[in-house]
Design an enzyme around this catalytic site. Structure first.
Site, PDB file in Angstrom:
ATOM      1  N   SER A 241       7.598 110.036   6.353  1.00  0.00           N
ATOM      2  CA  SER A 241       7.168 110.759   5.161  1.00  0.00           C
ATOM      3  C   SER A 241       5.773 110.271   4.789  1.00  0.00           C
ATOM      4  O   SER A 241       5.213 109.376   5.434  1.00  0.00           O
ATOM      5  CB  SER A 241       8.134 110.491   3.998  1.00  0.00           C
ATOM      6  OG  SER A 241       8.073 109.121   3.626  1.00  0.00           O
ATOM      7  N   LYS A 242       5.201 110.845   3.733  1.00  0.00           N
ATOM      8  CA  LYS A 242       3.870 110.402   3.304  1.00  0.00           C
ATOM      9  C   LYS A 242       3.862 108.920   2.948  1.00  0.00           C
ATOM     10  O   LYS A 242       2.857 108.234   3.122  1.00  0.00           O
ATOM     11  CB  LYS A 242       3.403 111.230   2.106  1.00  0.00           C
ATOM     12  CG  LYS A 242       2.950 112.642   2.477  1.00  0.00           C
ATOM     13  CD  LYS A 242       2.281 113.317   1.302  1.00  0.00           C
ATOM     14  CE  LYS A 242       1.733 114.676   1.721  1.00  0.00           C
ATOM     15  NZ  LYS A 242       1.024 115.339   0.611  1.00  0.00           N
ATOM     16  N   ARG A 243       4.986 108.437   2.452  1.00  0.00           N
ATOM     17  CA  ARG A 243       5.084 107.024   2.105  1.00  0.00           C
ATOM     18  C   ARG A 243       4.893 106.142   3.334  1.00  0.00           C
ATOM     19  O   ARG A 243       4.369 105.040   3.255  1.00  0.00           O
ATOM     20  CB  ARG A 243       6.452 106.754   1.464  1.00  0.00           C
ATOM     21  CG  ARG A 243       6.697 105.290   1.114  1.00  0.00           C
ATOM     22  CD  ARG A 243       7.989 105.163   0.329  1.00  0.00           C
ATOM     23  NE  ARG A 243       9.132 105.646   1.095  1.00  0.00           N
ATOM     24  CZ  ARG A 243       9.815 104.897   1.955  1.00  0.00           C
ATOM     25  NH1 ARG A 243       9.437 103.649   2.187  1.00  0.00           N
ATOM     26  NH2 ARG A 243      10.857 105.376   2.596  1.00  0.00           N
ATOM     27  N   HIS A 244       5.320 106.628   4.492  1.00  0.00           N
ATOM     28  CA  HIS A 244       5.206 105.847   5.726  1.00  0.00           C
ATOM     29  C   HIS A 244       3.863 106.031   6.418  1.00  0.00           C
ATOM     30  O   HIS A 244       3.467 105.234   7.256  1.00  0.00           O
ATOM     31  CB  HIS A 244       6.296 106.264   6.727  1.00  0.00           C
ATOM     32  CG  HIS A 244       7.693 106.044   6.242  1.00  0.00           C
ATOM     33  ND1 HIS A 244       8.507 107.077   5.842  1.00  0.00           N
ATOM     34  CD2 HIS A 244       8.425 104.923   6.102  1.00  0.00           C
ATOM     35  CE1 HIS A 244       9.687 106.592   5.484  1.00  0.00           C
ATOM     36  NE2 HIS A 244       9.661 105.291   5.621  1.00  0.00           N
TER      37      HIS A 244
END
Length: 466
Positions: A241-244
């Site tokens: 995800s964007k977090r990763h």
């Protein structure tokens, strides 16, 4: 794997948003495989979804590909431009009996599936029009007449042998009721017409391979070699995800990662060459192949990316690195580097690039010659310029006005000064560093003094000691 025909690969993104990191890796793997075999790498923009496709997204994809250095052969082609060809193939399949017109309504299809679920049967729609001969004046879709017995087998170059029972595959729609082609038909026709020999893509397309194989067989076309690559996960093993780090490729460019480092890192996400972590693009092209691809999802790790990026910065030719820095500065709408600043970068790059992992860090280290005086020390550095240190720098300045101006002489001179002042070298070097840069971290003060030159060094010392 022995390959007798010229290799042709393709990357086929949908222009509905930025080129994310997973798509970039797919493009890279196709590019590496084609270049390894001296083949062709093609780019097709799958823009048949007119409601979601935008020219801006297409341009962003092209820009990202160019930045990554993934040059494609020939012009990028539009899938939408081939709609008439897709319709022609569907008409041929109707003519040869491998497709049929289905007049079933959505309500009838939904009712069929609900009953199948209630009876605990697979909800695969069995059209009553499959073998019908009448052609009522009603809206219809064109469906593939898929085989109902036997097996469809894919010898996938990454996943191995995959077998589907044909009775689990539906009569997929080829043309919608408005005459527009579906993704399944368009992809097969385009890949055939572009003479694609190898389809390398994410393993989320694995089921599509079986269904698309049926279309190839219905048309009597050669089936390409399939290689379905595991997806990229975050460092916690969860879906990326964007977090990763599932950002657009342009965001990595803007963060200051060199393109060569991104190519290296993305290549290692799902492929390996022994224990090699750092390698050049030329080596990746020489080594690349399916045998070294893993079957498990790769994990995106910003720390590893940063370490590789630093290695590539240190390994880069100083003149080339200087031009990349200049290009990065320009891309960030910052004032362009002057010729004099480029010369300073190039001449001092060996010391500048030792600790930098991304371009902004390298630029920050070069702050001492990019900043024009007078400048203010930052909050951490300012306390080091107290009354005592200012007086000390004033006395040092008078000693530096004459004599040679090279790192060896300056170091000896400042050490002698420290001894005369009964101070340790660090007690002089740190205030000196702040006076010259306004920061507490920088390259060697002696190297900086040489880079700045006698006139600029003394001017900066006078700014803080008066």
């Amino acid at each position: 794997m022995s390959i007798s025909t010229p290799v042709v690969t393709r990357f086929a993104p949908s222009p509905t948003g930025y080129l994310h990191i997973g798509g970039a890796r797919t493009a890279l793997f196709n590019w590496l495989f084609a270049r390894h075999h001296g083949g062709r790498f093609l780019l097709r923009i799958e823009d048949t979804d007119r409601a979601r496709s935008t020219p801006e997204a297409t341009e962003a994809i092209l820009t990202s590909m160019k930045w990554l250095g993934l040059d494609w052969d020939g012009d990028a082609v539009s899938q939408f431009d081939q709609v008439e060809r897709h319709q022609q193939v569907a008409a041929e399949m109707l003519e040869n009996g491998t497709a049929y017109r289905c007049y079933a309504t959505k309500e009838e299809i939904n009712d069929f599936r609900e009953k199948a679920r209630a009876q605990k049967r697979a909800p695969i729609f069995q059209s009553p029009w499959r073998d019908a001969t009448e052609t009522p004046n009603l809206p219809f879709v064109v469906r593939l007449k898929a085989p109902k017995s036997g097996e469809t087998i894919i010898e996938d170059q990454v996943q191995g042998r995959i077998v589907w029972k044909n009775d689990t595959l539906d009569d997929l729609v080829l043309l919608r009721s408005d005459g527009t082609p579906t993704y399944m038909l368009a992809v097969v026709v385009d890949d055939h017409d572009m003479a694609v020999t190898h389809v390398i893509r994410g393993d989320d397309h694995l089921t599509n391979a079986a269904r698309q194989t049926l279309i190839y067989r219905a048309m009597g076309w050669n089936i390409p070699v399939f290689a379905h690559v595991p997806m990229i996960h975050g460092d916690d093993g969860k879906k990326l995800s964007k977090r990763h780090g599932a950002l657009g490729v342009e965001e990595y460019r803007d963060m200051g990662y060199p393109a060569c480092a991104m190519r290296n890192y993305l290549t290692r996400l799902g492929w390996s060459h022994g224990n090699d972590e750092f390698f050049t693009t030329e080596q990746a092209i020489e080594w690349f192949g399916f045998k070294s691809m893993g079957k498990s999802p790769a994990r995106f790790d910003f720390k590893k990316l940063g370490n590789l990026s630093g290695q590539h910065i240190r390994a880069m030719d100083n003149a080339i690195l200087t031009e990349e820095i200049a290009g990065y500065v320009a891309s960030q709408q910052q004032p362009l580097l002057t010729d004099a600043q480029k010369t300073l970068f190039r001449d001092n790059m060996d010391s500048l690039k030792e600790r930098a992992k991304i371009f902004p860090e390298l630029i920050e280290i070069a702050h001492f010659f990019l900043s024009e005086r007078p400048f203010k020390p930052d909050a951490k550095a300012a306390p080091l310029l107290n009354t005592v240190s200012r007086g000390m720098l004033n006395r040092l300045t008078s000693r530096l006005r004459d004599g040679r101006w090279d790192a060896e002489f300056l170091e000896a001179e400042i050490r002698d000064f420290a001894e005369a002042e009964e101070l340790k070298l660090g007690q002089i070097a740190q205030p000196l560093r702040v006076a010259l840069t306004g920061r507490t971290v920088s390259p060697s003060v002696f190297d900086m003094m040489v880079t700045l030159g006698r006139q600029e060094t003394i001017a900066r010392l006078e700014d803080v000691s008066t």
